[in-house]
Design a protein around this motif. Sequence first.
Motif, PDB file in Angstrom:
ATOM      1  N   VAL A 219       0.839  -1.201   0.000  1.00 49.03           N
ATOM      2  CA  VAL A 219       0.000   0.000   0.000  1.00 49.03           C
ATOM      3  C   VAL A 219       0.873   1.250   0.000  1.00 49.03           C
ATOM      4  O   VAL A 219       1.907   1.296   0.676  1.00 49.03           O
ATOM      5  CB  VAL A 219      -0.900   0.023   1.258  1.00 49.03           C
ATOM      6  CG1 VAL A 219      -1.796   1.248   1.276  1.00 49.03           C
ATOM      7  CG2 VAL A 219      -1.732  -1.245   1.351  1.00 49.03           C
ATOM      8  N   ILE A 220       0.443   2.256  -0.740  1.00 55.01           N
ATOM      9  CA  ILE A 220       1.091   3.570  -0.731  1.00 55.01           C
ATOM     10  C   ILE A 220       0.117   4.565  -0.120  1.00 55.01           C
ATOM     11  O   ILE A 220      -1.070   4.572  -0.464  1.00 55.01           O
ATOM     12  CB  ILE A 220       1.448   4.031  -2.163  1.00 55.01           C
ATOM     13  CG1 ILE A 220       2.523   3.120  -2.765  1.00 55.01           C
ATOM     14  CG2 ILE A 220       1.919   5.486  -2.170  1.00 55.01           C
ATOM     15  CD1 ILE A 220       2.796   3.383  -4.239  1.00 55.01           C
TER      16      ILE A 220
ATOM     17  N   LYS B 188      -0.747  10.697   7.464  1.00 53.00           N
ATOM     18  CA  LYS B 188      -0.214   9.475   6.860  1.00 53.00           C
ATOM     19  C   LYS B 188       0.544   8.624   7.868  1.00 53.00           C
ATOM     20  O   LYS B 188       0.381   7.409   7.909  1.00 53.00           O
ATOM     21  CB  LYS B 188       0.714   9.812   5.677  1.00 53.00           C
ATOM     22  CG  LYS B 188       0.037  10.533   4.540  1.00 53.00           C
ATOM     23  CD  LYS B 188       0.968  10.761   3.360  1.00 53.00           C
ATOM     24  CE  LYS B 188       2.228  11.540   3.690  1.00 53.00           C
ATOM     25  NZ  LYS B 188       1.991  12.935   4.093  1.00 53.00           N
ATOM     26  N   GLY B 189       1.387   9.274   8.674  1.00 52.59           N
ATOM     27  CA  GLY B 189       2.188   8.526   9.650  1.00 52.59           C
ATOM     28  C   GLY B 189       1.331   7.799  10.668  1.00 52.59           C
ATOM     29  O   GLY B 189       1.576   6.632  10.991  1.00 52.59           O
TER      30      GLY B 189
ATOM     31  N   VAL C 255       3.858  -0.834   3.832  1.00 58.93           N
ATOM     32  CA  VAL C 255       3.186   0.451   3.662  1.00 58.93           C
ATOM     33  C   VAL C 255       4.268   1.471   3.299  1.00 58.93           C
ATOM     34  O   VAL C 255       5.217   1.656   4.058  1.00 58.93           O
ATOM     35  CB  VAL C 255       2.499   0.923   4.965  1.00 58.93           C
ATOM     36  CG1 VAL C 255       1.801   2.259   4.740  1.00 58.93           C
ATOM     37  CG2 VAL C 255       1.524  -0.114   5.481  1.00 58.93           C
ATOM     38  N   LEU C 256       4.134   2.099   2.147  1.00 57.64           N
ATOM     39  CA  LEU C 256       5.046   3.174   1.759  1.00 57.64           C
ATOM     40  C   LEU C 256       4.403   4.498   2.136  1.00 57.64           C
ATOM     41  O   LEU C 256       3.304   4.806   1.692  1.00 57.64           O
ATOM     42  CB  LEU C 256       5.319   3.147   0.253  1.00 57.64           C
ATOM     43  CG  LEU C 256       6.415   2.196  -0.214  1.00 57.64           C
ATOM     44  CD1 LEU C 256       6.407   2.088  -1.731  1.00 57.64           C
ATOM     45  CD2 LEU C 256       7.782   2.640   0.276  1.00 57.64           C
ATOM     46  N   ASP C 257       5.089   5.240   2.974  1.00 58.76           N
ATOM     47  CA  ASP C 257       4.570   6.506   3.497  1.00 58.76           C
ATOM     48  C   ASP C 257       5.446   7.640   2.973  1.00 58.76           C
ATOM     49  O   ASP C 257       6.622   7.715   3.308  1.00 58.76           O
ATOM     50  CB  ASP C 257       4.591   6.427   5.030  1.00 58.76           C
ATOM     51  CG  ASP C 257       4.422   7.756   5.721  1.00 58.76           C
ATOM     52  OD1 ASP C 257       3.967   8.716   5.075  1.00 58.76           O
ATOM     53  OD2 ASP C 257       4.749   7.842   6.912  1.00 58.76           O
ATOM     54  N   GLY C 258       4.869   8.494   2.120  1.00 60.12           N
ATOM     55  CA  GLY C 258       5.635   9.634   1.609  1.00 60.12           C
ATOM     56  C   GLY C 258       6.517   9.316   0.423  1.00 60.12           C
ATOM     57  O   GLY C 258       7.399  10.089   0.077  1.00 60.12           O
TER      58      GLY C 258
END
Length: 197
Positions: free
Chosen positions: A3-4, A13-14, A82-85
């Motif tokens: 997931v992005i 988001k964090g 999970v890709l955050d940012g």
Amino acid sequence: MRVILLGPPGAGKGTQAQRLVERHGIPQLSTGDMLREAVAKGTEIGRRAQAVMDAGQLVSDEIVIGIVADRIDQDDARKGFVLDGFPRTVAQASALEGMLQERKLAIDAVIEFKVDEQRLVERIEKRARETASAGLPVRKDDTPEVFHRRLREFRQATAAVSPYYRDRGLLRQIDGMAPVDSVTAEIEDALKGRVGA
């Protein structure tokens, strides 16, 4: 589940990434953290990144993708991540897609946090006031001037990533201004049809 999370700074988001980590047992991948770890471990890609940073330059997309590739090859990311940012640009999104295809993997869903920028600025200012009144150091990113600059940068580069994923049928937009638990529920609902969530 891969997931992005997309959205401007301060959109939550964090917070939501941590909830996905807890609920699904997959790691949150922050490119900043991964970059620091690669440099600290002295990996090949970490040494390349260090040389670029020592020269006062920005780390290239190629190096960032290399760091992401090294990280997703680790055991804890086998079930997903999970890709955050990240990705921050269309070039990075395209490079990420190519790197995943080489591994016969793909992104399952892209969640974009839609926000009211004025309310977001008020939220950040409130957080800064509460932090200061508690006697704690205020994050550099939480000053209005820095935050406005970060919002401009987001609009100029990262906002173009949404159409890239919309065209691929992966994008789901949610209300990032809703209460935290409502946002979590909306994310879980968005993931149900896309992955074995």
